[in-house]
Design an enzyme around this catalytic site. Structure first.
Site, PDB file in Angstrom:
ATOM      1  N   HIS A  20       1.259  -1.132   0.334  1.00 20.60           N
ATOM      2  CA  HIS A  20       2.407  -1.680  -0.403  1.00 20.60           C
ATOM      3  C   HIS A  20       2.264  -3.201  -0.402  1.00 20.60           C
ATOM      4  CE1 HIS A  20       6.316  -2.615  -1.938  1.00 20.60           C
ATOM      5  NE2 HIS A  20       6.567  -3.332  -0.859  1.00 20.60           N
ATOM      6  N   ASP A  78       6.778   1.332  -5.548  1.00 19.94           N
ATOM      7  CA  ASP A  78       5.632   1.046  -6.421  1.00 19.94           C
ATOM      8  C   ASP A  78       5.423   2.193  -7.415  1.00 19.94           C
ATOM      9  OD1 ASP A  78       5.053  -1.246  -4.665  1.00 19.94           O
ATOM     10  OD2 ASP A  78       4.624   0.348  -3.239  1.00 19.94           O
TER      11      ASP A  78
END
Ligand SMILES: NC(=O)c1ccc[n+]([C@@H]2O[C@H](COP(=O)([O-])OP(=O)(O)OC[C@H]3O[C@@H](n4cnc5c(N)ncnc54)[C@H](O)[C@@H]3O)[C@@H](O)[C@H]2O)c1
Ligand SMILES: O=C(O)C[C@H](O)C(=O)O
Length: 328
Positions: A189, A161
């Site tokens: 996440h 990410d």
């Protein structure tokens, strides 16, 4: 020459495994002077074990000078024996239309077993990275299932990410990815994550001021980064693999070898700072030195950020409640 270290990788015959193992064996994760012994775990089914054998044959065929040994097994107690590093990749991946929560129950069981095995047989200093989804909660389960190991040894992967956010910012500003400093991604996440460029700089100048477009932040940047995993599944019909393996290499490399003061994002057990309850496995900015990570403290959290950080926290708390019965 340094003594070899033992690196355990689960899900070794899967997609991420195939992008990951060869890079570990070539020294990209722990350095070009660090021999490694790969200890690979796969499920006890004929097809997976045959595929694992094939991967090991290919590793052999690379004649990597740093590959000091290999173990393939279907037993976590063998794969984690004396492991210095453990990359927990093996899990059922999300398919088109599935949310991570759908996977929670199924994958949670894997991480209680593997947490216990790490507790029993791994090095007391083992550095654990959980990649298999839902990564934060799986890391939390593994940590809770390993009471004799320090909680700080367990981390979840938010680095993909983080890297995705860097690329989006580089593209928006027309600058190089390598020039962007002090970026972070908070929380889980999952699409609830909060990619936060309020502190990011390029050559000392504020990225927020450079972009100066809060609407773009909220309507383009955050959804693009948050839903990138889903977009890749839609495009490939499979979840991200090479970029996920790359992020795992980055995460472990930086944890082991340091970041020279640069911020990276890691999912780590909270110490209660930033209003995140203690123990929750939450993405935060860290720096790494001497094999340890240190949370970046004291950042200002404005009202919008608080809202986003609580939103992703609440998802994590729900996931935690959903697996509580496995940990009692
Ligand atoms: N955190 C992240 O940023 C991120 C990014 C991409 C993918 N992922 C996740 O990583 C995981 C692996 O993805 P993939 O594409 O490699 O999947 P894959 O299906 O190609 O490979 C997974 C492998 O794990 C094995 N496995 C399953 N259970 C196991 C167990 N208990 N022990 C050992 N091995 C086991 C399977 O047999 C399979 O070979 C998935 O959960 C996926 O959602 C996470
Ligand atoms: O979303 C997924 O399941 C895949 C992975 O976590 C990703 O972010 O690419």
């Amino acid at each position: 020459m340094k003594q070899p270290v033992r690196v355990a990788v689960t899900g070794a015959a899967g997609q991420i495994g195939y992008s990951l193992l060869f890079r570990i064996a070539s020294g990209e994760m722990l350095g070009k002077d660090q021999p490694v012994i790969l200890q690979m775990l796969e499920v006890p089914f004929e097809k997976a074990q045959a595929a694992l054998k094939g991967v090991m044959m290919e590793l052999d065929d690379c004649a990597f000078p740093l590959l000091a040994g290999m173990v393939g097994s279907d037993d976590p107690n063998v794969a984690f024996k004396d492991a210095d590093y453990a990359l927990l990749v093996g899990a059922r991946p999300r398919g088109p239309g599935m949310e991570r929560s759908d996977l929670l129950q199924e994958n949670a069981k894997i991480f209680t077993v593997q947490g216990k095995a790490l507790n029993d047989v791994a090095s007391r200093n083992v550095k654990v990275l959980v990649v298999g989804n839902p990564a934060n909660t799986n890391a939390y389960i593994a940590m809770k299932s390993a009471p004799d190991l320090p909680a700080k040894n367990f981390t979840a992967m938010l680095r993909l990410d983080h890297n995705r956010a860097l690329s989006q910012l580089a593209s928006k500003t027309g600058k190089a990815v390598a020039d962007i400093e002090t970026m972070t991604v908070w929380g889980n996440h999952s699409p609830t994550m909060y990619a936060d460029y309020r502190f990011a700089t390029i050559a000392g100048a504020s990225v927020k001021d450079m972009i100066n477009d809060e609407d773009w932040n909220r309507t383009v940047f955050l959804p693009t980064v948050g839903k990138r995993g889903g977009a890749i599944i839609e495009a490939r019909g499979l979840s991200s693999a090479a970029s996920a393996a790359n992020a795992a290499i980055d995460h472990m490399h930086d944890w082991a070898l340091g970041t020279n003061g640069k911020w990276v994002t890691m999912g780590i057990p909270s110490d209660g700072s930033y209003g995140i309850p203690e123990g929750v496995m939450y993405g935060v900015p860290v720096t790494c030195a001497n094999g340890e990570y240190t949370r970046v403290e004291g950042l200002e959290i404005d009202a919008f950020s608080r809202e986003r950080m609580d939103f992703t926290l609440n998802e994590l708390l729900e996931e935690r409640d959903g697996v509580a019965h496995l940990l009692s």
